[in-house]
Design an enzyme around this catalytic site. Structure first.
Site, PDB file in Angstrom:
ATOM      1  CG  ASP A 266      45.083   8.342 -43.918  1.00 16.41           C
ATOM      2  OD1 ASP A 266      46.047   8.280 -44.706  1.00 16.41           O
ATOM      3  OD2 ASP A 266      44.824   7.442 -43.080  1.00 16.41           O
ATOM      4  CG  ASN A 267      41.184   4.786 -41.555  1.00 19.84           C
ATOM      5  OD1 ASN A 267      42.390   4.788 -41.794  1.00 19.84           O
ATOM      6  ND2 ASN A 267      40.449   3.690 -41.584  1.00 19.84           N
TER       7      ASN A 267
ATOM      8  CG  ASP B 167      36.286   3.725 -42.293  1.00 20.55           C
ATOM      9  OD1 ASP B 167      36.511   3.436 -43.489  1.00 20.55           O
ATOM     10  OD2 ASP B 167      36.153   2.875 -41.383  1.00 20.55           O
TER      11      ASP B 167
ATOM     12  CB  SER C 164      50.053  -4.513 -55.793  1.00 21.62           C
ATOM     13  OG  SER C 164      51.092  -5.377 -55.416  1.00 21.62           O
TER      14      SER C 164
ATOM     15  CE1 TYR D 149      47.613  -4.935 -50.470  1.00 19.15           C
ATOM     16  CE2 TYR D 149      49.172  -6.501 -51.413  1.00 19.15           C
ATOM     17  CZ  TYR D 149      48.716  -5.212 -51.268  1.00 19.15           C
ATOM     18  OH  TYR D 149      49.341  -4.194 -51.936  1.00 19.15           O
TER      19      TYR D 149
ATOM     20  CE  LYS E 147      46.191  -2.805 -53.265  1.00 15.25           C
ATOM     21  NZ  LYS E 147      45.676  -1.436 -53.098  1.00 15.25           N
TER      22      LYS E 147
ATOM     23  CB  VAL F 195      67.489 -13.371 -45.023  1.00 11.48           C
ATOM     24  CG1 VAL F 195      67.389 -13.676 -46.510  1.00 11.48           C
ATOM     25  CG2 VAL F 195      68.215 -12.043 -44.789  1.00 11.48           C
TER      26      VAL F 195
HETATM   27  N1  UFG Z   1      61.829 -10.191 -46.431  1.00  9.07           N
HETATM   28  C1  UFG Z   1      62.772 -10.755 -45.582  1.00  9.07           C
HETATM   29  N2  UFG Z   1      62.752 -10.392 -44.269  1.00  9.07           N
HETATM   30  C2  UFG Z   1      61.847  -9.502 -43.758  1.00  9.07           C
HETATM   31  C3  UFG Z   1      60.900  -8.934 -44.641  1.00  9.07           C
HETATM   32  C4  UFG Z   1      60.912  -9.305 -45.965  1.00  9.07           C
HETATM   33  O1  UFG Z   1      63.596 -11.562 -46.007  1.00  9.07           O
HETATM   34  O2  UFG Z   1      61.884  -9.242 -42.563  1.00  9.07           O
HETATM   35  C5  UFG Z   1      61.865 -10.540 -47.854  1.00  9.07           C
HETATM   36  C6  UFG Z   1      60.574 -11.180 -48.320  1.00  9.07           C
HETATM   37  O3  UFG Z   1      60.598 -12.567 -48.091  1.00  9.07           O
HETATM   38  C7  UFG Z   1      60.603 -10.794 -49.800  1.00  9.07           C
HETATM   39  C8  UFG Z   1      61.313  -9.441 -49.842  1.00  9.07           C
HETATM   40  O4  UFG Z   1      62.005  -9.354 -48.605  1.00  9.07           O
HETATM   41  O5  UFG Z   1      61.373 -11.728 -50.498  1.00  9.07           O
HETATM   42  C9  UFG Z   1      60.368  -8.277 -49.941  1.00  9.07           C
HETATM   43  O6  UFG Z   1      59.346  -8.426 -48.975  1.00  9.07           O
HETATM   44  P1  UFG Z   1      58.371  -7.236 -48.565  1.00  9.07           P
HETATM   45  O7  UFG Z   1      57.516  -7.728 -47.443  1.00  9.07           O
HETATM   46  O8  UFG Z   1      59.164  -5.986 -48.330  1.00  9.07           O
HETATM   47  O9  UFG Z   1      57.483  -6.964 -49.871  1.00  9.07           O
HETATM   48  P2  UFG Z   1      56.655  -8.001 -50.792  1.00  9.07           P
HETATM   49  O10 UFG Z   1      57.479  -8.234 -52.016  1.00  9.07           O
HETATM   50  O11 UFG Z   1      56.177  -9.162 -50.012  1.00  9.07           O
HETATM   51  O12 UFG Z   1      55.418  -7.133 -51.242  1.00  9.07           O
HETATM   52  C10 UFG Z   1      54.222  -7.105 -50.484  1.00  9.07           C
HETATM   53  C11 UFG Z   1      53.045  -7.087 -51.452  1.00  9.07           C
HETATM   54  C12 UFG Z   1      52.972  -5.803 -52.213  1.00  9.07           C
HETATM   55  C13 UFG Z   1      52.917  -4.699 -51.254  1.00  9.07           C
HETATM   56  C14 UFG Z   1      54.129  -4.763 -50.362  1.00  9.07           C
HETATM   57  C15 UFG Z   1      54.047  -3.673 -49.346  1.00  9.07           C
HETATM   58  O13 UFG Z   1      53.160  -8.177 -52.359  1.00  9.07           O
HETATM   59  O14 UFG Z   1      51.826  -5.755 -53.022  1.00  9.07           O
HETATM   60  O15 UFG Z   1      54.182  -6.006 -49.670  1.00  9.07           O
HETATM   61  O16 UFG Z   1      53.042  -3.906 -48.441  1.00  9.07           O
HETATM   62  F1  UFG Z   1      52.871  -3.516 -51.913  1.00  9.07           F
END
Ligand code: UFG
Length: 344
Positions: free
Chosen positions: A32-33, A59, A126, A151, A155, A219
């Site tokens: 891990d870096n 790295d 993912s 990102y 994947k 939200v």
């Molecule tokens: N959300 C909020 N408020 C926040 C953060 C998130 O409402 O402060 C909502 C987002 O809009 C989304 C849900 O919560 O609807 C989940 O969001 P996350 O950011 O927790 O996760 P994501 O579904 O966006 O997933 C992304 C990538 C994945 C990755 C993951 C973790 O799509 O591939 O982030 O990095 F694994």
């Protein structure tokens, strides 16, 4: 004793997987870096398992250093490759950082595996590869949609790179695990999710708001085409996810895989909205969350959850934890981390 190299082994999913691998009798080497993790995870792993795995701060994009590390740790049977950048928003602002890091490290791994007689690779993929699926729940056969972020594209491209390499190789066997949304922490609260800076992801933002580090949770949108208007995801306990890696690596080492490259969904099979998650957190912990509805976050998928039937049947694995248990573990971790004064 089989030896597994875990890249990104001090990170969130990586550290939980290392503890499960050690408990299952594997010798683990962590690379891990520390770009998004801390060495405190190593102490947590040691306290949980009684074992301190070998650790290399490296790295993986530095191929010479990586090859040197593999020479020093000869006899690796499998690699579980977690190490990658993973912030969706950052990837939009800095795409080349993501393509350079996530793809170079994978290519180095695939080039070095044959030179070091390593035949088995588990890859962290993912659910982001599905984009917004037309049909839910989403199966492994659902069409891959254009990625909504660099990102996500790394994947998709990574899976393609592995698929093509495996097809051209007589030796490499690989499984890509498509994670839905991993949350929660180890029951001991000795390891957990530790984002650097302001969390991008929902649950660390919730726990940091609940404990007073953040003033208010935003939200992102309540005008989606879902029952309560907020986005729906499939939140899986990180320990359940970690256990699936132990099963997957055993599947490859025991030659039980049905194809040289396999793909599995790792989720619970249940969709939960952001507002449902917020309210479940409040109910299970008794802590009120200061939140407000704000505009949608660009790039968000409206709703996605997993069809887990194939993983359940083929891997003989199923997510066990309830959403309440999972949220409580995340909350316990946040409190423990604060009380312990945080890691160095
Ligand atoms: N959300 C909020 N408020 C926040 C953060 C998130 O409402 O402060 C909502 C987002 O809009 C989304 C849900 O919560 O609807 C989940 O969001 P996350 O950011 O927790 O996760 P994501 O579904 O966006 O997933 C992304 C990538 C994945 C990755 C993951 C973790 O799509 O591939 O982030 O990095 F694994």
């Amino acid at each position: 004793m089989k030896k597994v190299l875990v890249t990104g082994g001090t990170g969130f999913i990586g550290s939980h997987t290392v503890t499960e691998l050690v408990d299952a009798g594997y010798e683990v080497v962590i690379a891990d870096n520390l770009s998004n993790s801390r060495t405190g995870a190593l102490d947590g792993i040691q306290k949980i398992t009684g074992v301190q795995p070998a650790f290399e701060k490296i790295d993986l994009c530095d191929k010479v250093a990586f090859a040197d590390m593999l020479r020093r740790h000869c006899g690796i049977d499998a690699i579980i490759h977690f190490a990658a950048h993973k912030a969706v928003g950052e990837s939009v602002r800095q795409p080349l950082k993501y393509y350079r890091n996530n793809l170079d490290s994978l290519i180095n791994i695939l080039e070095l595996m044959p030179e070091h007689a390593i035949e088995h690779l588990i890859f962290s993929s993912s659910c982001t590869v599905y984009g917004q699926p037309e049909k839910l729940p989403v199966t492994e056969q659902s069409p891959i949609q254009p990625a909504t972020s660099p990102y996500g594209n790394t994947k998709q491209v990574s899976e393609a790179i592995i698929r093509d390499t495996v097809a051209a190789s007589t030796n490499i066997q690989s499984i890509a695990l498509r994670y839905f949304n991993p949350i929660g922490a180890h029951a001991s609260a000795l390891i957990g999710e530790l984002p650097t800076g302001v969390p991008n992801n929902l649950v660390p933002f919730i726990t940091q708001t609940a404990i007073g580090i953040r003033e208010q949770l935003s939200v992102f949108g309540n005008d989606y085409n879902t029952p309560d208007g907020s986005c729906i995801r499939d939140y899986i306990h990180v320990v359940d996810l970690a256990k699936a890696h132990v099963v997957a690596v055993g599947r490859l080492l025991d030659r039980k895989n049905k194809a040289a490259f396999e793909v599995f969904n790792l989720g619970t099979g249940h969709g939960v909205s952001v507002l449902e998650l917020v309210h479940a957190f409040e109910k299970t912990t008794g802590v009120k969350l200061n939140y407000k509805i704000v505009a949608r976050r660009p790039g968000d998928t409206e709703q996605v959850w997993a069809d887990t039937a194939y993983a359940n049947k083929e891997l003989g694995w199923k997510a066990q934890s309830t959403l309440e248990e999972t949220l409580l573990s995340a909350w316990k971790w946040e409190k423990y981390y604060k009380e312990s004064g945080g890691w160095e």
